[in-house]
Scaffold this active site. Structure first.
Site, PDB file in Angstrom:
ATOM      1  N   GLU A   1       4.366  51.895   2.228  1.00 14.32           N
ATOM      2  CA  GLU A   1       4.611  50.815   1.288  1.00 14.32           C
ATOM      3  C   GLU A   1       4.992  51.367  -0.079  1.00 14.32           C
ATOM      4  O   GLU A   1       4.727  52.528  -0.393  1.00 14.32           O
ATOM      5  CB  GLU A   1       3.368  49.937   1.175  1.00 14.32           C
ATOM      6  CG  GLU A   1       3.038  49.175   2.455  1.00 14.32           C
ATOM      7  CD  GLU A   1       1.822  48.289   2.287  1.00 14.32           C
ATOM      8  OE1 GLU A   1       1.207  48.331   1.190  1.00 14.32           O
ATOM      9  OE2 GLU A   1       1.489  47.557   3.230  1.00 14.32           O
ATOM     10  N   ALA A   2       5.574  50.536  -0.909  1.00 11.33           N
ATOM     11  CA  ALA A   2       6.066  50.977  -2.213  1.00 11.33           C
ATOM     12  C   ALA A   2       4.971  51.612  -3.051  1.00 11.33           C
ATOM     13  O   ALA A   2       5.181  52.646  -3.695  1.00 11.33           O
ATOM     14  CB  ALA A   2       6.689  49.792  -2.954  1.00 11.33           C
ATOM     15  N   CYS A   3       3.780  51.012  -3.044  1.00 16.18           N
ATOM     16  CA  CYS A   3       2.694  51.577  -3.855  1.00 16.18           C
ATOM     17  C   CYS A   3       2.302  52.951  -3.339  1.00 16.18           C
ATOM     18  O   CYS A   3       1.948  53.848  -4.119  1.00 16.18           O
ATOM     19  CB  CYS A   3       1.497  50.644  -3.877  1.00 16.18           C
ATOM     20  SG  CYS A   3       0.792  50.272  -2.263  1.00 16.18           S
ATOM     21  N   GLY A   4       2.397  53.135  -2.019  1.00 18.91           N
ATOM     22  CA  GLY A   4       2.103  54.443  -1.445  1.00 18.91           C
ATOM     23  C   GLY A   4       3.130  55.482  -1.842  1.00 18.91           C
ATOM     24  O   GLY A   4       2.806  56.642  -2.088  1.00 18.91           O
TER      25      GLY A   4
ATOM     26  N   GLU B   1       2.379  56.552  -5.379  1.00 15.58           N
ATOM     27  CA  GLU B   1       1.247  57.487  -5.383  1.00 15.58           C
ATOM     28  C   GLU B   1       1.702  58.873  -4.952  1.00 15.58           C
ATOM     29  O   GLU B   1       1.326  59.887  -5.553  1.00 15.58           O
ATOM     30  CB  GLU B   1       0.144  56.991  -4.443  1.00 15.58           C
ATOM     31  CG  GLU B   1      -0.745  55.932  -5.037  1.00 15.58           C
ATOM     32  CD  GLU B   1      -2.000  55.734  -4.208  1.00 15.58           C
ATOM     33  OE1 GLU B   1      -1.983  56.079  -2.995  1.00 15.58           O
ATOM     34  OE2 GLU B   1      -3.000  55.255  -4.751  1.00 15.58           O
TER      35      GLU B   1
END
Length: 447
Positions: free
Chosen positions: A374-377, A380
């Site tokens: 996912e984008a947040c991953g 990170e």
């Protein structure tokens, strides 16, 4: 791909756009091999043994294809971190291949005198030293006198050799391994005294941050010639757990430590050497201060701004802070700062993890992961620091040497800055105000 599983040098290849996937980055690392040739002088030299152990330990984390140790016999060694008295045991302990076939296409690091027969390698890099001076030079271009008085010079020479070998393979640097580099850990300034033969060594330290730099510093401290290591005590402060990615940079980490608290794992390793430890699993903050007879000498080694800001309270009598470059362009850089000094700790900056990152602007290797993460991953993952174990080890040698010079009346510095791509140009800013003499806790070295 989770950020805690990513090899920190694979990330360098990803961030630079050199590869288009994590798999390609790891393939590049697995193509890297290192040969290490060991001569008979190893048996009688603490500094050469420190260099060898450092080469193997940083080498296996860098040259993922394998480190190949070659010697005419199984020499006797005495490395505190190894718990083995044989060269073969040392090699296996830190993940090298013992008496395996050397790779002709790989760089070779040479310790002591070895015969030319059977010696192969794309670069042949000689490790040498003299007292507090570390050097690497092309093979058969001359060795220093190799007076064995300060093993940290061996640690530094070993890390420098791994750096040159890496640069010759990773960046195809034409100079790497073909140039002479020499660094003195007791810089001569004005009428400063010469280093004593019998050293006073640090006996009480508060060490904050047990990741890349913290473990490199402890590794280096463990190779000092302590007469009685059981008289040495450390407060070890960290609240994180060890992750798989730590194994790519941290010298006291292996797979058995994954998912364990850093403070507890590192305390066990230190106690195996003979050191006494106390652990602290709280954040280092403005409220952190020594109580009673706890250490008043602090080594601040985490990669975040909050810890650096906490030093500004001056709760420790003397502090040494160190940091490393964290991007694909700056990861070979290091800096060391001492407090009180000319630098305000709050001006040093912090980690890179909270900067704004646009997913669409990430290099191709991240775009490929878009279907799986996912984008947040991805953000990170992109925020993880690039790192190389030999860079932290070089910085650690300057941190430890600043400590030892402090205890022995040597030159002191507010700032030390360097880049492993150009070690001929290290910046030393001499301390303007010499600290008031104080007993920080010391023990004698083996003479």
């Amino acid at each position: 791909m989770h950020k805690d599983a990513l090899h920190r040098l694979a990330k360098q290849a990803m961030d630079s756009g050199r590869v288009s996937s994590v798999e390609q980055a790891m393939g590049l690392l697995r193509s890297l091999h290192l040969n290490v040739y060991v001569g008979p002088e190893i048996e009688d030299s603490r500094s050469l043994q420190a260099a060898l152990a450092t080469i193997i330990n940083t080498g296996r984390r860098t040259f993922v294809g394998g480190v190949h140790v070659v010697a005419s016999e199984d020499y006797t060694v005495d490395i505190p971190w190894s718990q083995s008295t044989s060269l073969s045991g040392l090699a296996r302990k830190f993940g090298a291949n013992w008496l395996s076939s050397a790779k002709e296409s790989a760089p070779s690091i040479i310790l002591g005198g070895v015969q030319s027969e059977g010696l192969v390698g794309s670069r042949k890099i000689q490790v040498t030293f003299d007292g507090w001076t570390a050097s690497v030079t092309p093979w058969r271009r001359g060795r220093l006198p190799e007076r064995d008085t300060y093993p940290v010079a061996g640690v530094l020479a070993g890390a420098m050799a791994v750096s040159e070998a890496f640069l010759s393979q990773w960046t195809r640097n034409a100079l790497a391994g073909e140039r002479k580099l020499e660094v003195c850990l007791w810089p001569h300034i004005g009428d400063q005294i010469e280093p004593p033969t019998a050293l006073l060594l640090p006996a009480k330290l508060w060490i904050v941050g047990l990741g890349h730099l913290g473990q490199a510093v402890l590794w280096t401290l463990g190779l000092l010639p302590y007469k009685h290591p059981d008289e040495v005590s450390f407060v070890l402060q960290d609240f994180d757990k060890i992750s798989e990615s730590n194994d790519s940079t941290c010298l006291l980490t292996d797979s058995q430590g994954f998912d364990k608290k850093k403070s507890r794992w590192i305390a066990e390793r230190c106690e195996e050497v003979g050191f006494q430890t106390t652990i602290c699993e709280r954040l280092f903050s403005e409220e952190t201060s020594p109580q009673g007879d706890e250490p008043e000498l602090c080594l601040c080694l985490p990669d975040n701004m909050a810890a650096r800001e906490a030093l500004a309270t001056g709760r420790f009598r003397y502090s040494i802070e160190a940091g490393l470059g964290d991007s694909h362009e700056t990861f070979m850089q290091f800096g060391v700062h001492t407090f009180p000094g000319v630098i305000d700790p709050t001006s040093l900056g912090g980690d890179n993890r909270h900067k704004s990152i646009e997913v669409n602007s990430l290099p191709p290797a991240y775009q490929v992961l878009g279907d799986k993460v996912e984008a947040c991953g991805l953000v990170e993952l992109a925020g993880v620091a690039v790192g190389a174990p030999f860079v932290g080890t070089v910085a650690a040698c300057f941190v430890v040497s600043e400590l030892v010079r402090l205890l022995n009346g040597g030159p002191l510095f507010d700032i030390i800055q360097g880049d492993l791509r150009n070690l001929d140009d290290i910046t030393f800013v001499e301390k303007r105000k010499v600290p008031t003499p104080y007993n920080y806790g010391f023990v004698e070295s083996i003479s």
